[in-house]
Design a protein around this motif. Structure first.
Motif, PDB file in Angstrom:
ATOM      1  N   LYS A  35       0.818  -1.215   0.000  1.00  0.00           N
ATOM      2  CA  LYS A  35       0.000   0.000   0.000  1.00  0.00           C
ATOM      3  C   LYS A  35       0.857   1.273   0.000  1.00  0.00           C
ATOM      4  O   LYS A  35       0.354   2.353  -0.277  1.00  0.00           O
ATOM      5  N   ILE A  36       2.152   1.131   0.322  1.00  0.00           N
ATOM      6  CA  ILE A  36       3.051   2.288   0.390  1.00  0.00           C
ATOM      7  C   ILE A  36       3.538   2.611  -1.024  1.00  0.00           C
ATOM      8  O   ILE A  36       4.036   1.727  -1.717  1.00  0.00           O
ATOM      9  N   PRO A  37       3.427   3.863  -1.454  1.00  0.00           N
ATOM     10  CA  PRO A  37       3.935   4.218  -2.780  1.00  0.00           C
ATOM     11  C   PRO A  37       5.449   4.009  -2.857  1.00  0.00           C
ATOM     12  O   PRO A  37       6.176   4.286  -1.898  1.00  0.00           O
ATOM     13  N   SER A  38       5.927   3.534  -3.980  1.00  0.00           N
ATOM     14  CA  SER A  38       7.354   3.271  -4.151  1.00  0.00           C
ATOM     15  C   SER A  38       8.185   4.540  -4.045  1.00  0.00           C
ATOM     16  O   SER A  38       9.355   4.493  -3.667  1.00  0.00           O
ATOM     17  N   ASP A  39       7.596   5.681  -4.369  1.00  0.00           N
ATOM     18  CA  ASP A  39       8.321   6.953  -4.274  1.00  0.00           C
ATOM     19  C   ASP A  39       8.765   7.254  -2.847  1.00  0.00           C
ATOM     20  O   ASP A  39       9.774   7.935  -2.652  1.00  0.00           O
ATOM     21  N   VAL A  40       8.040   6.773  -1.864  1.00  0.00           N
ATOM     22  CA  VAL A  40       8.396   7.030  -0.468  1.00  0.00           C
ATOM     23  C   VAL A  40       9.801   6.522  -0.179  1.00  0.00           C
ATOM     24  O   VAL A  40      10.615   7.203   0.459  1.00  0.00           O
ATOM     25  N   PHE A  41      10.117   5.332  -0.671  1.00  0.00           N
ATOM     26  CA  PHE A  41      11.432   4.757  -0.415  1.00  0.00           C
ATOM     27  C   PHE A  41      12.522   5.525  -1.158  1.00  0.00           C
ATOM     28  O   PHE A  41      13.616   5.728  -0.636  1.00  0.00           O
ATOM     29  N   LEU A  42      12.219   5.976  -2.374  1.00  0.00           N
ATOM     30  CA  LEU A  42      13.188   6.762  -3.135  1.00  0.00           C
ATOM     31  C   LEU A  42      13.479   8.079  -2.423  1.00  0.00           C
ATOM     32  O   LEU A  42      14.637   8.470  -2.261  1.00  0.00           O
ATOM     33  N   TRP A  43      12.426   8.762  -1.982  1.00  0.00           N
ATOM     34  CA  TRP A  43      12.627  10.037  -1.298  1.00  0.00           C
ATOM     35  C   TRP A  43      13.311   9.855   0.055  1.00  0.00           C
ATOM     36  O   TRP A  43      14.085  10.727   0.479  1.00  0.00           O
ATOM     37  N   ALA A  44      13.059   8.743   0.726  1.00  0.00           N
ATOM     38  CA  ALA A  44      13.751   8.471   1.989  1.00  0.00           C
ATOM     39  C   ALA A  44      15.246   8.289   1.741  1.00  0.00           C
ATOM     40  O   ALA A  44      16.078   8.770   2.528  1.00  0.00           O
ATOM     41  N   ALA A  45      15.603   7.616   0.649  1.00  0.00           N
ATOM     42  CA  ALA A  45      17.016   7.433   0.310  1.00  0.00           C
ATOM     43  C   ALA A  45      17.671   8.779  -0.002  1.00  0.00           C
ATOM     44  O   ALA A  45      18.780   9.069   0.475  1.00  0.00           O
ATOM     45  N   VAL A  46      16.999   9.610  -0.790  1.00  0.00           N
ATOM     46  CA  VAL A  46      17.540  10.923  -1.137  1.00  0.00           C
ATOM     47  C   VAL A  46      17.668  11.783   0.126  1.00  0.00           C
ATOM     48  O   VAL A  46      18.673  12.477   0.314  1.00  0.00           O
ATOM     49  N   ALA A  47      16.685  11.715   0.997  1.00  0.00           N
ATOM     50  CA  ALA A  47      16.730  12.485   2.245  1.00  0.00           C
ATOM     51  C   ALA A  47      17.893  12.036   3.125  1.00  0.00           C
ATOM     52  O   ALA A  47      18.582  12.868   3.728  1.00  0.00           O
ATOM     53  N   SER A  48      18.128  10.736   3.208  1.00  0.00           N
ATOM     54  CA  SER A  48      19.237  10.257   4.032  1.00  0.00           C
ATOM     55  C   SER A  48      20.576  10.738   3.475  1.00  0.00           C
ATOM     56  O   SER A  48      21.483  11.068   4.240  1.00  0.00           O
ATOM     57  N   MET A  49      20.686  10.799   2.150  1.00  0.00           N
ATOM     58  CA  MET A  49      21.921  11.326   1.559  1.00  0.00           C
ATOM     59  C   MET A  49      22.074  12.815   1.864  1.00  0.00           C
ATOM     60  O   MET A  49      23.182  13.292   2.147  1.00  0.00           O
ATOM     61  N   LYS A  56      28.141  15.973   7.242  1.00  0.00           N
ATOM     62  CA  LYS A  56      29.519  16.034   6.757  1.00  0.00           C
ATOM     63  C   LYS A  56      30.012  17.473   6.782  1.00  0.00           C
ATOM     64  O   LYS A  56      31.146  17.741   7.192  1.00  0.00           O
ATOM     65  N   PHE A  57      29.158  18.410   6.351  1.00  0.00           N
ATOM     66  CA  PHE A  57      29.536  19.824   6.389  1.00  0.00           C
ATOM     67  C   PHE A  57      29.673  20.340   7.817  1.00  0.00           C
ATOM     68  O   PHE A  57      30.389  21.305   8.059  1.00  0.00           O
ATOM     69  N   GLN A  58      28.985  19.708   8.746  1.00  0.00           N
ATOM     70  CA  GLN A  58      29.080  20.094  10.154  1.00  0.00           C
ATOM     71  C   GLN A  58      30.259  19.411  10.851  1.00  0.00           C
ATOM     72  O   GLN A  58      30.417  19.525  12.069  1.00  0.00           O
ATOM     73  N   SER A  59      31.038  18.659  10.096  1.00  0.00           N
ATOM     74  CA  SER A  59      32.199  17.899  10.597  1.00  0.00           C
ATOM     75  C   SER A  59      31.800  16.845  11.623  1.00  0.00           C
ATOM     76  O   SER A  59      32.561  16.530  12.535  1.00  0.00           O
ATOM     77  N   GLU A  60      30.601  16.308  11.470  1.00  0.00           N
ATOM     78  CA  GLU A  60      30.153  15.203  12.321  1.00  0.00           C
ATOM     79  C   GLU A  60      30.204  13.934  11.473  1.00  0.00           C
ATOM     80  O   GLU A  60      29.188  13.413  11.019  1.00  0.00           O
ATOM     81  N   ASN A  61      31.431  13.457  11.269  1.00  0.00           N
ATOM     82  CA  ASN A  61      31.661  12.372  10.324  1.00  0.00           C
ATOM     83  C   ASN A  61      30.986  11.066  10.730  1.00  0.00           C
ATOM     84  O   ASN A  61      30.518  10.323   9.866  1.00  0.00           O
ATOM     85  N   ALA A  64      27.397  11.382   9.821  1.00  0.00           N
ATOM     86  CA  ALA A  64      27.271  11.414   8.365  1.00  0.00           C
ATOM     87  C   ALA A  64      27.351  10.005   7.794  1.00  0.00           C
ATOM     88  O   ALA A  64      26.552   9.633   6.930  1.00  0.00           O
ATOM     89  N   LEU A  65      28.289   9.204   8.270  1.00  0.00           N
ATOM     90  CA  LEU A  65      28.408   7.826   7.797  1.00  0.00           C
ATOM     91  C   LEU A  65      27.195   7.001   8.194  1.00  0.00           C
ATOM     92  O   LEU A  65      26.666   6.223   7.403  1.00  0.00           O
ATOM     93  N   PHE A  66      26.752   7.158   9.432  1.00  0.00           N
ATOM     94  CA  PHE A  66      25.618   6.385   9.932  1.00  0.00           C
ATOM     95  C   PHE A  66      24.363   6.646   9.106  1.00  0.00           C
ATOM     96  O   PHE A  66      23.715   5.727   8.617  1.00  0.00           O
ATOM     97  N   VAL A  67      24.036   7.907   8.906  1.00  0.00           N
ATOM     98  CA  VAL A  67      22.816   8.265   8.181  1.00  0.00           C
ATOM     99  C   VAL A  67      22.978   7.996   6.682  1.00  0.00           C
ATOM    100  O   VAL A  67      22.037   7.555   6.022  1.00  0.00           O
ATOM    101  N   GLY A  68      24.166   8.204   6.152  1.00  0.00           N
ATOM    102  CA  GLY A  68      24.408   7.981   4.733  1.00  0.00           C
ATOM    103  C   GLY A  68      24.247   6.527   4.326  1.00  0.00           C
ATOM    104  O   GLY A  68      23.899   6.226   3.187  1.00  0.00           O
TER     105      GLY A  68
END
Length: 90
Positions: A35-49, A56-61, A64-68
Motif C-alpha cells: 500500500k506504500i507508494p514506491s516513491d516514499v522509499f526513493l525520497w527516503a534514500a535521497v533524504a538520508s543522503m 559532513k559539512f558540520q564535521s560530524e563524520n 554522516a556515515l551512519f545516516v548515509g
C-alpha cells in the motif's frame, strides 16, 4: 482481493516452486507494505543522503556515515515493495 489474486485471475503469476509458500506473517507484511507508494522509499534514500551531507559539512563524520548508509536499505526496500506490487506473494 489482494495483488496475487488479481494476478492469478489474469494468469500472469506462475509459481515455479508451488510446494514452498509464504507464511502468514510475510503475507500480512507484504499486503500492508504494498500500500506504500514506491516513491516514499526513493525520497527516503535521497533524504538520508542529504542529511548525511549536512552532517559532513558540520564535521560530524560519524553521524554522516551512519545516516548515509541508510540510502541503500531504503532503495532495497523500495525494490522489494515494487516486486511485491507487480508479482504478489505466493
Amino acid at each position: 482481493m489482494n495483488v496475487l489474486e488479481r494476478n492469478r485471475e489474469k494468469g500472469s503469476v506462475k509459481n515455479p516452486n508451488p510446494e514452498h509458500k509464504e507464511g502468514p506473517v510475510a503475507e500480512a507484511i507484504e499486503d500492508q507494505t504494498a500500500k506504500i507508494p514506491s516513491d516514499v522509499f526513493l525520497w527516503a534514500a535521497v533524504a538520508s543522503m542529504g542529511v548525511s551531507l549536512f552532517y559532513k559539512f558540520q564535521s560530524e563524520n560519524d553521524k554522516a556515515l551512519f545516516v548515509g548508509q541508510w540510502a541503500a536499505p531504503f532503495l532495497l526496500l523500495g525494490l522489494y515493495n515494487k516486486i511485491v506490487k507487480l508479482e504478489g506473494h505466493d
